[in-house]
Design an enzyme around this catalytic site. Sequence first.
Site, PDB file in Angstrom:
ATOM      1  N   HIS A 278    -122.826  55.413 -31.212  1.00 53.57           N
ATOM      2  CA  HIS A 278    -123.872  55.973 -30.307  1.00 53.57           C
ATOM      3  C   HIS A 278    -125.277  56.360 -30.798  1.00 53.57           C
ATOM      4  O   HIS A 278    -125.171  56.824 -32.030  1.00 53.57           O
ATOM      5  CB  HIS A 278    -123.447  56.818 -29.278  1.00 53.57           C
ATOM      6  CG  HIS A 278    -123.217  58.247 -29.760  1.00 53.57           C
ATOM      7  ND1 HIS A 278    -122.222  59.089 -29.399  1.00 53.57           N
ATOM      8  CD2 HIS A 278    -123.903  59.176 -30.532  1.00 53.57           C
ATOM      9  CE1 HIS A 278    -122.222  60.349 -29.571  1.00 53.57           C
ATOM     10  NE2 HIS A 278    -123.265  60.585 -30.670  1.00 53.57           N
TER      11      HIS A 278
ATOM     12  N   GLU B 182    -123.701  55.491 -25.106  1.00 56.97           N
ATOM     13  CA  GLU B 182    -122.474  55.262 -25.680  1.00 56.97           C
ATOM     14  C   GLU B 182    -122.108  53.783 -25.629  1.00 56.97           C
ATOM     15  O   GLU B 182    -122.847  53.153 -24.873  1.00 56.97           O
ATOM     16  CB  GLU B 182    -121.272  55.921 -24.731  1.00 56.97           C
ATOM     17  CG  GLU B 182    -121.589  57.631 -24.663  1.00 56.97           C
ATOM     18  CD  GLU B 182    -120.769  58.090 -25.840  1.00 56.97           C
ATOM     19  OE1 GLU B 182    -120.789  57.867 -26.983  1.00 56.97           O
ATOM     20  OE2 GLU B 182    -120.055  59.262 -25.648  1.00 56.97           O
TER      21      GLU B 182
ATOM     22  N   ASN C 239    -118.877  56.420 -33.358  1.00 52.21           N
ATOM     23  CA  ASN C 239    -118.680  55.280 -32.402  1.00 52.21           C
ATOM     24  C   ASN C 239    -119.895  54.410 -32.365  1.00 52.21           C
ATOM     25  O   ASN C 239    -120.167  53.627 -31.412  1.00 52.21           O
ATOM     26  CB  ASN C 239    -118.286  55.579 -31.104  1.00 52.21           C
ATOM     27  CG  ASN C 239    -119.107  56.346 -30.182  1.00 52.21           C
ATOM     28  OD1 ASN C 239    -120.298  56.644 -30.782  1.00 52.21           O
ATOM     29  ND2 ASN C 239    -118.623  56.886 -28.838  1.00 52.21           N
TER      30      ASN C 239
ATOM     31  N   ASP D  51    -131.741  64.006 -26.065  1.00 51.94           N
ATOM     32  CA  ASP D  51    -130.689  64.190 -25.100  1.00 51.94           C
ATOM     33  C   ASP D  51    -130.688  65.546 -24.968  1.00 51.94           C
ATOM     34  O   ASP D  51    -131.040  66.404 -25.579  1.00 51.94           O
ATOM     35  CB  ASP D  51    -129.836  63.622 -25.641  1.00 51.94           C
ATOM     36  CG  ASP D  51    -129.314  63.947 -27.135  1.00 51.94           C
ATOM     37  OD1 ASP D  51    -129.771  64.602 -27.807  1.00 51.94           O
ATOM     38  OD2 ASP D  51    -128.346  62.799 -27.703  1.00 51.94           O
TER      39      ASP D  51
HETATM   40  C1  GLP Z   1    -124.611  64.238 -30.831  1.00 52.58           C
HETATM   41  C2  GLP Z   1    -125.992  63.700 -30.581  1.00 52.58           C
HETATM   42  C3  GLP Z   1    -126.381  62.502 -31.241  1.00 52.58           C
HETATM   43  C4  GLP Z   1    -126.389  62.519 -32.809  1.00 52.58           C
HETATM   44  C5  GLP Z   1    -124.738  62.674 -32.985  1.00 52.58           C
HETATM   45  C6  GLP Z   1    -124.263  62.738 -34.534  1.00 52.58           C
HETATM   46  O1  GLP Z   1    -123.602  63.114 -30.572  1.00 52.58           O
HETATM   47  N1  GLP Z   1    -126.290  63.740 -29.008  1.00 52.58           N
HETATM   48  O2  GLP Z   1    -127.851  62.272 -31.002  1.00 52.58           O
HETATM   49  O3  GLP Z   1    -126.749  61.452 -33.352  1.00 52.58           O
HETATM   50  O4  GLP Z   1    -124.434  63.958 -32.538  1.00 52.58           O
HETATM   51  O5  GLP Z   1    -124.452  64.093 -35.023  1.00 52.58           O
HETATM   52  P1  GLP Z   1    -124.066  64.293 -36.472  1.00 52.58           P
HETATM   53  O6  GLP Z   1    -125.417  64.203 -37.372  1.00 52.58           O
HETATM   54  O7  GLP Z   1    -123.702  66.028 -36.380  1.00 52.58           O
HETATM   55  O8  GLP Z   1    -123.006  63.652 -37.021  1.00 52.58           O
END
Ligand code: GLP
Length: 242
Positions: A138, A143, A136, A67
Amino acid sequence: MNILKFQHEEDFAATGANLIASLLQSNPRAVLGLATGSSPIGVYAKLVEMHRKGMVSFARASSFNLDEYVGLPADHPQSYRSFMNEHLFSHIDIDPARTYIPSGNAADLDAECRAYDKLLEEQGPADLQILGIGSNGHIGFNEPDASLSSGTHVVDLLEETLEANARFFDRLEDVPRQAVTMGIGGILKAKQIVLLVRGEEKAEAVKQALQGPITTQCPASLLQSHPNVVVLLDEGAAKWLK
Ligand code: GLP
């Protein structure tokens, strides 16, 4: 699902890095699906260390990221392109021309999404897809919703995601409100999925994803339908698992 729980960050990171390194040893042309977020940072650091010691080469590999934020130029410090350069790409021998990340700054975002899916179709699917999870539920930026998209698409980020990601920006208002993300269909096509989760704030999402019902309201729960998923958790993230 193969669920592994780690007491020490060092072991968590080494296990994730070893999965990628052994894939590259058996298949130097492997297609890697990569993710941003704080959970994979240690894994990337370990891979950089292994590369420096001559234990792993990315010279013939390629990578697809999940993404990117809409509206940030690639060289913006908070773009996911910058994140990947900083934590991995600049320190290894991967060909930058084969590190694919959707552009969130394309004039025609729908065309960008279709082009990304075409590339994935031609060169994918990922042999191994690294994933994190949002609090949440995702994955990528898919989402929770009444329905989920299969292909790469533009998504409106939910308030909780903007708040969770505000820590990387000066102000909440600076967090882009939209992103381009690979869809659930694209993610689930990967031959193997490695879900990396650290932190107690993810414990509820982890429980719902791994042991709750399969529902689009927790996109990560769809991983239960994939035949080859490895989950690496620290103790905080595993807190509510039965
Ligand atoms: C962002 C990314 C996700 C990732 C999430 C969790 O939202 N778009 O792909 O999984 O962060 O990140 P973290 O590992 O910092 O909790």
